[in-house]
Design a protein around this motif. Structure first.
Motif, PDB file in Angstrom:
ATOM      1  N   TYR A  24      88.868 -54.682 -16.405  1.00 30.62           N
ATOM      2  CA  TYR A  24      88.046 -53.511 -16.675  1.00 30.62           C
ATOM      3  C   TYR A  24      88.462 -52.784 -17.962  1.00 30.62           C
ATOM      4  N   TYR A  25      89.675 -53.023 -18.425  1.00 29.43           N
ATOM      5  CA  TYR A  25      90.177 -52.346 -19.618  1.00 29.43           C
ATOM      6  C   TYR A  25      89.993 -53.173 -20.897  1.00 29.43           C
ATOM      7  N   THR A  28      88.042 -51.525 -23.635  1.00 33.69           N
ATOM      8  CA  THR A  28      88.819 -50.446 -24.249  1.00 33.69           C
ATOM      9  C   THR A  28      89.763 -50.998 -25.304  1.00 33.69           C
ATOM     10  N   PRO A 158      86.453 -48.802 -17.266  1.00 34.10           N
ATOM     11  CA  PRO A 158      87.643 -48.641 -16.415  1.00 34.10           C
ATOM     12  C   PRO A 158      87.379 -48.018 -15.051  1.00 34.10           C
ATOM     13  N   ARG A 159      86.227 -47.383 -14.876  1.00 36.66           N
ATOM     14  CA  ARG A 159      85.925 -46.727 -13.595  1.00 36.66           C
ATOM     15  C   ARG A 159      84.974 -47.526 -12.717  1.00 36.66           C
ATOM     16  N   ASP A 161      85.912 -50.277 -11.256  1.00 32.77           N
ATOM     17  CA  ASP A 161      86.688 -51.120 -10.351  1.00 32.77           C
ATOM     18  C   ASP A 161      86.365 -50.889  -8.889  1.00 32.77           C
TER      19      ASP A 161
END
Length: 199
Positions: A24-25, A28, A158-159, A161
């Motif tokens: 998820y990162y 980023t 990232p949110r 998940d």
């Protein structure tokens, strides 16, 4: 930076979280390493702003050839950070015992992000040509799209998940790039020669 990242992930794993959250990162990381928003400003202020006064440079063939050369140059620039993240993902994937399918998906997602951050700034530049003579963005659409990309990379991805699985996130992100690439190239080919003009 890689040491700090590893320590952060190690702490989350020790808290019992699935190591697959690394996926998820990835947007980023790729945003931090591959987002060069000032490049297109430099292209306009130092090159196109003067050349667009000449009729030969307004021709569709010349503009599209310049786009092709710039895309190749940008990809060469993005290759090193993309390779760095590929190594990071592969090593951590082995250490954290990713499944083979998830590891392959994470590597493909990294490549897709590298490709996205190569095409995206050129897409904004050739579809909107947002700069004035001082190199300031004057159009709303590019600022809005840039804000969306930033919000997704730092707050959206990232949110997710808790909402979707790492594999689903990877496949959806790769699918988005596969759809975005031909769409971006099509719009650049159609709109580029129209917006890149100066009387």
């Amino acid at each position: 930076v890689l040491t700090c990242i590893s320590m952060f992930f190690a702490g989350k794993v020790q808290l019992g979280e699935s190591p697959a959250f690394l996926v998820y990162y990835l947007p980023t990381f790729m945003y931090l390493l591959c987002s060069y928003s000032r490049l297109t400003k430099a292209m306009y202020v130092n090159c196109d702003q003067s050349l667009l006064h000449y009729s030969f440079y307004k021709e569709k063939k010349a503009l599209l050839e310049m786009f092709r050369l710039r895309m190749i140059s940008l990809w060469k620039l993005m290759a090193l950070p993309t390779l760095l993240v590929l190594v990071l993902v592969f090593v951590n994937g082995l250490i954290l015992k990713f499944s083979t399918k998830l590891l392959i998906a994470a590597l493909l997602l990294t490549l897709a992000n590298g490709g996205f951050f190569t095409i995206y700034p050129l897409f904004i530049y050739y579809v909107f040509q947002p700069y004035d003579s001082a190199g300031t963005i004057t159009s709303f659409a590019p600022s809005f799209l840039n804000a969306l990309v930033y919000m997704f990379c730092f707050f959206g991805g990232p949110r997710l998940d808790d909402a979707i699985s790492p594999m689903t996130f990877s496949l959806l992100s790769i699918g988005f790039f596969v759809l975005f690439l031909p769409f971006a190239l099509f719009l650049i080919r159609i709109r580029g020669p129209k917006v890149m003009r100066k009387e």
